[in-house]
Design an enzyme around this catalytic site. Structure first.
Site, mmCIF file in Angstrom:
data_model
loop_
_atom_site.group_PDB
_atom_site.id
_atom_site.type_symbol
_atom_site.label_atom_id
_atom_site.label_comp_id
_atom_site.label_asym_id
_atom_site.label_seq_id
_atom_site.Cartn_x
_atom_site.Cartn_y
_atom_site.Cartn_z
ATOM 1 N N ALA A 11 0.811 -1.218 0.000
ATOM 2 C CA ALA A 11 0.000 0.000 0.000
ATOM 3 C C ALA A 11 0.844 1.268 0.000
ATOM 4 O O ALA A 11 0.368 2.341 -0.364
ATOM 5 C CB ALA A 11 -0.924 0.005 1.221
ATOM 6 N N ARG A 16 10.738 7.327 -1.461
ATOM 7 C CA ARG A 16 12.150 7.449 -1.830
ATOM 8 C C ARG A 16 12.430 7.095 -3.290
ATOM 9 O O ARG A 16 13.519 7.324 -3.796
ATOM 10 C CB ARG A 16 13.017 6.595 -0.897
ATOM 11 C CG ARG A 16 13.248 7.272 0.447
ATOM 12 C CD ARG A 16 13.894 6.338 1.433
ATOM 13 N NE ARG A 16 12.932 5.379 1.988
ATOM 14 C CZ ARG A 16 13.254 4.367 2.778
ATOM 15 N NH1 ARG A 16 14.518 4.136 3.083
ATOM 16 N NH2 ARG A 16 12.325 3.561 3.246
ATOM 17 N N LYS A 23 5.707 2.499 -6.191
ATOM 18 C CA LYS A 23 6.967 1.745 -6.083
ATOM 19 C C LYS A 23 6.844 0.323 -6.619
ATOM 20 O O LYS A 23 7.672 -0.113 -7.414
ATOM 21 C CB LYS A 23 7.428 1.724 -4.622
ATOM 22 C CG LYS A 23 8.673 0.878 -4.424
ATOM 23 C CD LYS A 23 9.336 1.092 -3.091
ATOM 24 C CE LYS A 23 8.672 0.319 -1.988
ATOM 25 N NZ LYS A 23 9.428 0.446 -0.721
ATOM 26 N N THR A 83 2.139 -1.595 9.408
ATOM 27 C CA THR A 83 2.111 -2.936 8.806
ATOM 28 C C THR A 83 1.044 -3.825 9.453
ATOM 29 O O THR A 83 0.438 -4.655 8.786
ATOM 30 C CB THR A 83 3.498 -3.604 8.930
ATOM 31 O OG1 THR A 83 3.967 -3.465 10.294
ATOM 32 C CG2 THR A 83 4.521 -2.945 8.017
ATOM 33 N N GLU A 158 11.728 -2.293 16.640
ATOM 34 C CA GLU A 158 12.096 -1.401 15.538
ATOM 35 C C GLU A 158 13.310 -0.570 15.929
ATOM 36 O O GLU A 158 13.485 -0.216 17.096
ATOM 37 C CB GLU A 158 10.923 -0.478 15.196
ATOM 38 C CG GLU A 158 9.742 -1.179 14.567
ATOM 39 C CD GLU A 158 10.129 -2.055 13.390
ATOM 40 O OE1 GLU A 158 10.638 -1.507 12.387
ATOM 41 O OE2 GLU A 158 9.961 -3.285 13.468
ATOM 42 N N ASN A 229 13.847 0.356 -1.676
ATOM 43 C CA ASN A 229 13.282 1.629 -1.248
ATOM 44 C C ASN A 229 13.554 2.750 -2.242
ATOM 45 O O ASN A 229 12.803 3.700 -2.332
ATOM 46 C CB ASN A 229 13.836 2.032 0.119
ATOM 47 C CG ASN A 229 13.312 1.110 1.200
ATOM 48 O OD1 ASN A 229 12.114 0.870 1.299
ATOM 49 N ND2 ASN A 229 14.211 0.551 1.985
ATOM 50 N N ASN A 386 5.540 0.922 -49.913
ATOM 51 C CA ASN A 386 4.265 0.377 -49.419
ATOM 52 C C ASN A 386 3.277 1.446 -48.988
ATOM 53 O O ASN A 386 2.123 1.154 -48.746
ATOM 54 C CB ASN A 386 4.529 -0.573 -48.244
ATOM 55 C CG ASN A 386 5.214 0.114 -47.075
ATOM 56 O OD1 ASN A 386 6.006 1.027 -47.256
ATOM 57 N ND2 ASN A 386 4.908 -0.319 -45.880
ATOM 58 N N SER A 405 19.058 -5.509 -58.117
ATOM 59 C CA SER A 405 19.430 -4.494 -57.128
ATOM 60 C C SER A 405 18.830 -3.141 -57.465
ATOM 61 O O SER A 405 18.584 -2.828 -58.629
ATOM 62 C CB SER A 405 20.951 -4.361 -57.088
ATOM 63 O OG SER A 405 21.498 -5.577 -56.657
HETATM 64 C C1 UD1 Z 1 9.205 -3.310 8.559
HETATM 65 C C2 UD1 Z 1 9.238 -4.018 9.898
HETATM 66 C C3 UD1 Z 1 10.677 -4.218 10.332
HETATM 67 C C4 UD1 Z 1 11.415 -5.002 9.276
HETATM 68 C C5 UD1 Z 1 11.295 -4.355 7.908
HETATM 69 C C6 UD1 Z 1 11.833 -5.267 6.864
HETATM 70 C C7 UD1 Z 1 7.221 -3.336 11.094
HETATM 71 C C8 UD1 Z 1 6.667 -2.478 12.152
HETATM 72 N N1 UD1 Z 1 8.521 -3.231 10.873
HETATM 73 O O1 UD1 Z 1 9.771 -2.033 8.729
HETATM 74 O O2 UD1 Z 1 10.736 -4.922 11.568
HETATM 75 O O3 UD1 Z 1 12.774 -5.144 9.636
HETATM 76 O O4 UD1 Z 1 9.905 -4.097 7.586
HETATM 77 O O5 UD1 Z 1 11.876 -4.631 5.634
HETATM 78 O O6 UD1 Z 1 6.509 -4.129 10.504
HETATM 79 N N2 UD1 Z 1 2.916 -1.046 4.277
HETATM 80 C C9 UD1 Z 1 1.564 -1.012 3.997
HETATM 81 N N3 UD1 Z 1 0.740 -0.307 4.822
HETATM 82 C C10 UD1 Z 1 1.199 0.349 5.904
HETATM 83 C C11 UD1 Z 1 2.578 0.306 6.174
HETATM 84 C C12 UD1 Z 1 3.415 -0.404 5.358
HETATM 85 O O7 UD1 Z 1 1.118 -1.612 3.019
HETATM 86 O O8 UD1 Z 1 0.372 0.956 6.601
HETATM 87 C C13 UD1 Z 1 3.784 -1.802 3.388
HETATM 88 C C14 UD1 Z 1 4.790 -0.916 2.676
HETATM 89 O O9 UD1 Z 1 4.283 -0.507 1.417
HETATM 90 C C15 UD1 Z 1 5.969 -1.840 2.514
HETATM 91 C C16 UD1 Z 1 5.861 -2.788 3.711
HETATM 92 O O10 UD1 Z 1 4.547 -2.683 4.169
HETATM 93 O O11 UD1 Z 1 5.891 -2.627 1.352
HETATM 94 C C17 UD1 Z 1 6.848 -2.485 4.826
HETATM 95 O O12 UD1 Z 1 6.592 -1.197 5.304
HETATM 96 P P1 UD1 Z 1 7.738 -0.240 5.747
HETATM 97 O O13 UD1 Z 1 7.170 1.017 6.247
HETATM 98 O O14 UD1 Z 1 8.776 -0.147 4.673
HETATM 99 O O15 UD1 Z 1 8.339 -1.046 6.984
HETATM 100 P P2 UD1 Z 1 9.737 -0.860 7.618
HETATM 101 O O16 UD1 Z 1 9.770 0.431 8.368
HETATM 102 O O17 UD1 Z 1 10.781 -1.099 6.615
#
Ligand code: UD1
Ligand code: CA
Length: 464
Positions: A11, A16, A23, A83, A158, A229, A386, A405
């Site tokens: 989502a 970045r 992405k 997440t 985290e 990212n 053509n 030719s």
């Molecule tokens: C998350 C993990 C972290 C892990 C890392 C690995 C959590 C809290 N942390 O951190 O422990 O080491 O991934 O890469 O889970 N996304 C959604 N909806 C949201 C938030 C995120 O769909 O509300 C999706 C993002 O698009 C992405 C993925 O979830 O594809 C991970 O989200 P991101 O914010 O990048 O997590 P990290 O901070 O990297």
């Protein structure tokens, strides 16, 4: 019996990437990076997948429907509240009878099906509540760290919530889980946003699982877990994927030299050879024993067994028959069908043209909207005219005809079987079988004229 469904988080906007394109839709090895994670989950044994979409949801949903049909459905997460919240959004879409879920992110395209399968198996063995991939990395910055007590996994912290001691932990959470559905539902319902970001963290279900049972950790290689990212990471990940695709075909008996880039969708047969710098895209298929020389670029092309593509030929949406020869420097444009044993040579351009078996156009020609009969020979510099500015017209050349030719064939026009078109002829009328067509004026030689002309011109320039 015990249905497994994948939940794929996609989502986020991917700020970045600095892009107008979501992405997960950024292409890598010829397809959106999201496809790799989804395909790996399905290959690992998930019967279907639910993808959480938010940014550019319509584009992502339409793409998934085109690519995966009804094995993949999407749910919308309107506001990205973490997440854990993302996975909550997917729960209502789970079908009754789904026993377990595989949770992963859409931006980790190097995840391998075999690691996901090990993870799902580890969870299913003994029907544990939660299993997760784990990984040790040289630089854990930015990742959630895995907390253990007496060897057992007890939680994930985290980076931003971690103490200095926790930050020193080099075992990280790749964000890939397998969970029993009943447990995941319960644990997600209990999530609280008590962390630095005020989000609902999926990782908090690890603590919940550890409180009731063992959380099984399944180690996976760091290089398969890299998240994308920004575009620099995308480029690095794409190189790894190109290497993986090439190696897979090498093990199937294909010779692939350095610098070859193959889309994930390309199919190669045994004993094909791809020389340095070849790029094969889309739905391209190279037959057994075919030889694709240095620098060729092919997109959606079918190459027959034993065909030879000489250096720097560019072909798209076309086919090249068995034992045919194309190039060097040929441009085979969409709708061309170069028949078996046919030759298309240096600086020849074809478009929507069929060359039947053994037909040859070896040098400098434009062959558009044509059909060239078996064994016919097209001389150097031949042009199929053509296009009249409004419409395209066909040039049909009978079997074994010979086009001298520097001829122009003004379409629509038909040259009969075995006919001969004299060098330098402009053909505007059909030529019957076995006839000779000539349209050039008779040659005159004026004896001594050139010498006299030179004398006159020299005198003129001296006087000036
Ligand atoms: C998350 C993990 C972290 C892990 C890392 C690995 C959590 C809290 N942390 O951190 O422990 O080491 O991934 O890469 O889970 N996304 C959604 N909806 C949201 C938030 C995120 O769909 O509300 C999706 C993002 O698009 C992405 C993925 O979830 O594809 C991970 O989200 P991101 O914010 O990048 O997590 P990290 O901070 O990297
Ligand atoms: Ca983040």
């Amino acid at each position: 019996m015990s249905k497994l469904t994948a939940i794929v988080l996609a989502a986020g906007q991917g700020t970045r990437m600095k892009s107008g394109l979501a992405k997960v839709l950024h292409p890598m090895c010829g397809k959106p990076m999201l496809d790799f994670a989804v395909a790996a989950a399905l290959a690992a044994g998930a019967e279907d997948a639910i993808v959480i979409v938010g940014h550019q949801r319509d584009a992502v949903t339409a793409h998934l429907a085109r690519t995966f049909g009804d094995r993949v459905r999407t749910v919308v997460q309107d506001e990205q509240r973490g997440t854990g919240h993302a996975v909550q959004c997917a729960l209502p879409a789970l079908e009754a009878g789904t026993h377990a879920v595989l949770i992963l992110c859409g931006d980790t395209p190097l995840l391998r099906a075999e690691d996901l399968r090990s993870l799902a198996d580890a969870r299913a063995t003994g029907d544990v509540e939660l299993a997760m991939l784990t990984c040790r990395v040289a630089d854990p910055t930015g990742y959630g760290r895995i907390l253990r007590k007496e060897g057992r996994i007890i939680g994930v912290r985290e980076q931003r919530d971690a103490t200095a001691a926790e930050r020193a932990i080099d075992e990280i959470n790749p964000g890939v889980f397998a969970g029993r559905v009943d447990f995941v539902r319960r644990a997600l319902a209990a999530l609280e946003p008590n962390n630095d970001q005020g989000e609902l963290y999926l990782t908090d279900i690890v603590t919940a699982a550890a409180a009731v049972a063992e959380v099984v950790g399944v180690p996976a290689p760091a290089e398969t877990l890299v998240g994308v990212n920004d575009r620099s990471q995308l480029a690095a990940v794409e190189e790894v994927m190109y290497a993986r695709i090439a190696d897979r075909w090498r093990r199937e008996g294909v010779t692939i030299r350095s610098g070859v880039k193959l889309d994930a969708s390309v199919v190669l047969e045994r004993d094909a050879t791809l020389e340095h710098g070849v790029v094969l895209r889309g739905d391209t298929h190279v037959g057994s024993g075919a030889h694709v020389e240095v620098g060729c670029v092919l997109e959606d092309v079918r190459i027959g067994a034993g065909a030879k593509l000489l250096p720097y030929s560019v072909c798209s949406r076309s086919s090249v028959g068995a034992d045919a020869r194309v190039g060097p420097f040929s441009h085979v444009r969409p709708g061309s069908d170069i028949g078996p044993e046919a030759h298309v040579g240096n600086f020849v351009e074809t478009k929507k043209t069929i060359l039947h078996r053994g037909a040859k156009a070896n040098h400098l020609a434009y062959l558009g909207d044509g059909e060239i009969g078996e064994g016919a020979n097209i001389g150097a510099g031949t042009i199929f005219c053509n296009y009249d500015g409004f419409q395209k017209h066909k040039t049909i050349i009978g079997p074994r005809a010979f086009i001298g030719s520097d001829s122009q064939l003004v379409a629509p026009v038909t040259i009969g079987e075995g006919a001969y078109v004299g060098t330098g002829t402009t053909v505007t009328k059909d030529v019957p079988a076995d006839a000779l067509a000539l349209s050039r004026t008779a040659q005159q030689n004026k004896d001594g004229y050139a010498a006299r002309l030179r004398g006159r011109l020299a005198a003129k320039s001296n006087g000036a």
